[in-house]
Design a protein around this motif. Sequence first.
Motif, mmCIF file in Angstrom:
data_model
loop_
_atom_site.group_PDB
_atom_site.id
_atom_site.type_symbol
_atom_site.label_atom_id
_atom_site.label_comp_id
_atom_site.label_asym_id
_atom_site.label_seq_id
_atom_site.Cartn_x
_atom_site.Cartn_y
_atom_site.Cartn_z
ATOM 1 N N SER A 1 -4.272 -10.661 -2.933
ATOM 2 C CA SER A 1 -2.905 -10.196 -2.689
ATOM 3 C C SER A 1 -1.882 -10.856 -3.607
ATOM 4 O O SER A 1 -0.706 -10.502 -3.581
ATOM 5 C CB SER A 1 -2.528 -10.450 -1.230
ATOM 6 O OG SER A 1 -2.598 -11.837 -0.952
ATOM 7 N N ILE B 1 2.464 -3.816 -13.007
ATOM 8 C CA ILE B 1 3.220 -3.170 -11.912
ATOM 9 C C ILE B 1 4.675 -3.049 -12.292
ATOM 10 O O ILE B 1 5.155 -3.664 -13.199
ATOM 11 C CB ILE B 1 3.093 -3.931 -10.589
ATOM 12 C CG1 ILE B 1 3.440 -5.410 -10.753
ATOM 13 C CG2 ILE B 1 1.722 -3.774 -10.026
ATOM 14 C CD1 ILE B 1 3.459 -6.175 -9.439
ATOM 15 N N ARG C 1 -0.910 -6.756 -10.933
ATOM 16 C CA ARG C 1 -1.583 -6.709 -9.639
ATOM 17 C C ARG C 1 -3.085 -6.793 -9.879
ATOM 18 O O ARG C 1 -3.622 -6.174 -10.792
ATOM 19 C CB ARG C 1 -1.231 -5.398 -8.935
ATOM 20 C CG ARG C 1 -1.891 -5.184 -7.594
ATOM 21 C CD ARG C 1 -1.440 -3.879 -6.947
ATOM 22 N NE ARG C 1 -1.521 -2.733 -7.830
ATOM 23 C CZ ARG C 1 -2.598 -1.979 -8.006
ATOM 24 N NH1 ARG C 1 -3.704 -2.266 -7.372
ATOM 25 N NH2 ARG C 1 -2.577 -0.946 -8.819
ATOM 26 N N VAL D 1 0.156 -11.946 -7.088
ATOM 27 C CA VAL D 1 0.661 -11.270 -8.279
ATOM 28 C C VAL D 1 0.588 -12.275 -9.424
ATOM 29 O O VAL D 1 0.924 -13.444 -9.246
ATOM 30 C CB VAL D 1 2.112 -10.785 -8.060
ATOM 31 C CG1 VAL D 1 2.693 -10.216 -9.336
ATOM 32 C CG2 VAL D 1 2.173 -9.765 -6.940
#
Length: 120
Positions: A74, A120, A87, A76
Amino acid sequence: MDAGRLNKRVKVLRLTKTADGFGGFTSSETIVHTFWCAKKTNRGEISQENGIREQRTEIELIMRQKAGNQILLSDVLQLEASDEKFRIVDMFDGLYQRFKSGASGDNAEDYFTTIKVVGI
C-alpha cells in the motif's frame, strides 16, 4: 549486480493518521524510509481518455531484500530527484546475485527484491 548500480535514492511514503485537534483525524503522506535502488524503465505509454492525454510509466526498482521487506504493497514510492509518485504493482523476492563490494573488490552475495511500479 554491482553494488554501484544501486545509484537511485527512493523515498517510501505511507499514509498516516494524525489528530487534527478537533476530535477528528487527518491523513497525510509521511516518509518512512529511504533506500538505494537500481532503476530500469520498462515502458511508457501515452493514453487518451475523455480528451485528456496522460503518460503512464512502468519501471522496475531493484533493491536489497532487507530494504524491500520493509515496504508494504500500500506504500507509495517517489524517486528523490523527481516529483512523480509511483504505485506498487508487484514485488518479487529472492533474486540472488553476486556483486563486488568495497575497495578490495571481494565478491559478496546478497538477495535482491524487484518491485514493479507505475506512475500515478
